[in-house]
Design an enzyme around this catalytic site. Sequence first.
Site, PDB file in Angstrom:
ATOM      1  N   GLN A 140      12.555  -6.261  -2.286  1.00 61.82           N
ATOM      2  CA  GLN A 140      12.092  -7.668  -1.779  1.00 61.82           C
ATOM      3  C   GLN A 140      12.094  -7.210  -0.808  1.00 61.82           C
ATOM      4  O   GLN A 140      12.335  -6.083   0.222  1.00 61.82           O
ATOM      5  CB  GLN A 140      12.270  -8.323  -2.283  1.00 61.82           C
ATOM      6  N   GLU A 175       9.271  -6.974 -10.527  1.00 63.53           N
ATOM      7  CA  GLU A 175      10.215  -6.279  -9.996  1.00 63.53           C
ATOM      8  C   GLU A 175      10.615  -5.675 -10.020  1.00 63.53           C
ATOM      9  O   GLU A 175      10.894  -4.493 -11.221  1.00 63.53           O
ATOM     10  CB  GLU A 175      11.278  -7.608  -9.877  1.00 63.53           C
ATOM     11  N   GLU A 190      11.116 -13.941  -1.792  1.00 63.31           N
ATOM     12  CA  GLU A 190      12.209 -15.725  -2.915  1.00 63.31           C
ATOM     13  C   GLU A 190      13.033 -15.784  -1.513  1.00 63.31           C
ATOM     14  O   GLU A 190      13.114 -15.184  -0.388  1.00 63.31           O
ATOM     15  CB  GLU A 190      12.781 -14.371  -3.688  1.00 63.31           C
ATOM     16  N   GLU A 199      11.630 -14.412 -15.714  1.00 62.15           N
ATOM     17  CA  GLU A 199      12.299 -13.845 -16.303  1.00 62.15           C
ATOM     18  C   GLU A 199      13.491 -15.129 -17.357  1.00 62.15           C
ATOM     19  O   GLU A 199      14.248 -15.135 -16.601  1.00 62.15           O
ATOM     20  CB  GLU A 199      13.861 -13.616 -15.552  1.00 62.15           C
ATOM     21  N   TYR A 241      15.177  -3.091 -12.545  1.00 62.36           N
ATOM     22  CA  TYR A 241      15.610  -2.674 -11.834  1.00 62.36           C
ATOM     23  C   TYR A 241      16.176  -1.406 -11.383  1.00 62.36           C
ATOM     24  O   TYR A 241      16.995  -0.160 -12.403  1.00 62.36           O
ATOM     25  CB  TYR A 241      17.140  -3.577 -10.858  1.00 62.36           C
TER      26      TYR A 241
HETATM   27  O1  AHR Z   1      15.217 -10.172  -6.967  1.00 62.03           O
HETATM   28  C1  AHR Z   1      16.438 -10.355  -7.243  1.00 62.03           C
HETATM   29  C2  AHR Z   1      16.421 -11.535  -8.400  1.00 62.03           C
HETATM   30  O2  AHR Z   1      16.432  -9.937  -9.817  1.00 62.03           O
HETATM   31  C3  AHR Z   1      15.369 -11.744  -8.729  1.00 62.03           C
HETATM   32  O3  AHR Z   1      15.327 -13.863  -7.674  1.00 62.03           O
HETATM   33  C4  AHR Z   1      15.211 -12.125 -10.106  1.00 62.03           C
HETATM   34  O4  AHR Z   1      13.805 -12.418 -10.893  1.00 62.03           O
HETATM   35  C5  AHR Z   1      15.622 -10.939 -10.769  1.00 62.03           C
HETATM   36  O5  AHR Z   1      16.730 -10.787 -11.740  1.00 62.03           O
END
Ligand code: AHR
Length: 495
Positions: free
Chosen positions: A345, A296, A26, A174, A240
């Site tokens: 990332q 993600e 990103e 998102e 996450y």
């Molecule tokens: O990876 C960081 C952020 O986490 C991304 O931009 C978003 O899609 C998510 O909330």
Amino acid sequence: MKETVIVNAGQKKSVIDRNIYGHFSEHLGRCIYGGFWVGKDSPIDNINGYRKDVVEAFKELDIPNLRWPGGCFADEYHWKDGIGDYKQRKRMVNTHWGGVLEDNSFGTHEFMELCELLECKPYICGNVGSGTVQEMSEWIEYITFSGESPMAKLREENGRKDSWKLDFFGVGNENWGCGGNMSAEFYADQYKRYQTYVRQYGSDKIYKIAGGANVADYHWTEVLMREAASFMDGLSLHCYCYEIDWNNKRSATNFDNKGWYTTLKNAFKMDELIINHDRIMTKFDPDKRVGLVVDEWGCWHEVEPGTNPGFLYQQNTVRDALVAGITLNIFNNHSDRVKIANLAQAVNVLQSPILTEGDKLVKTPTFHVLKMYKQHQDATLLETTAAYVSAGIDDVFVPGISVSASEKAGKYFVTLCNTDMNSSKNVDVHFAGLSKNITSVNAEVLTGEKMNSFNTFDNPDVVVTKALRTEISQDGKSFSLTLPAHSVSAIAINC
Ligand code: AHR
């Protein structure tokens, strides 16, 4: 005491799509700028502006695909700002990530050429939140149309005559949050509208991915599948892994015994999430045509002290390696539904396999896990069962062992994580349904002296892989090994 893993070589399951081992880049912090891209005039060794060391490291991983330009950045990104002479490109503020200058010197051409260099498939995420249908449709035309058309002409004027093959396209990111704060019902309609104009020119298929749920938002998945399943190839999921939760981020390197287990427990939750989303998807798509795209995932810790909080720069320890090993085993084991996944990332942001500082590069423990696991790419999943003692502290317990196994061209491959912070495990791995005997076993292990050991620019080899001793049984159908405490192992078996 001995713990046991049984690999059922006669129970071949789904193919583990290599795209499960994908990455995410990103316009955030130093992922693109300073990470992949330094520009042609940089003193840092580069290939036409791309960092040579970073490109080489990702090639070591056999990176299958790369997602870009976001993330939240995607729904603010206007692709026409990033084409043409880079000195003339629009300079803007990256409002989402640190409020820094975005000079758009890395745009569509630079991304597509990076994918060519990495020999991986491009996965572009389009702008639904603040972009128009026309803008998205023209982007597809610009990248993929090979005849005479306004966008193909513009591409040629910008130095590229041939169209590119675009493999994956996400319609927004998102959209329940930073991508427009939409309801599932509203986004489902928007998805159908926008994707209509993601045209397929020629015979190259674009795999269309609808923006999916946040973690356990099952309503989102239900609505998207009910309203729009026939218009999509994939539906995304973001999840996450925190030590505590989003509102209580903790240090990447400084954690206690409980912090070890709570984080691993959160990693194991991916299994339950996939089971539940899959169950809903199966109601509408029993043949599993629509892939679950976990585009993600990864650990999200507190940023490193003294760094820009908007850059999400964090270190990466043996704990992150375990999260990677456990999560990839889960993806492999659900490869009938999970078709693509992207670790967040790629460089210098969240759970990165690579960190850079000036001209230095360090490979994190997560890098080594990805390298160890790559033999699973495009292999056939095998059924496994494991009998183990749980590991934990106080009221936080996790499975003592995480495992997945696969077969490719008659060779077998097993990956195992020992989640126990303190104790090694003696494990017997039995093969059921094996017509031949095991002739050789090659195992490697990744661990550190401590559960929070990590690699630095000055000491890059604190956590690296080492050979692991194994012993084949008399009957040639099993082998034994000792998994060190807090470790990830990969074992290649020949018959
Ligand atoms: O990876 C960081 C952020 O986490 C991304 O931009 C978003 O899609 C998510 O909330």
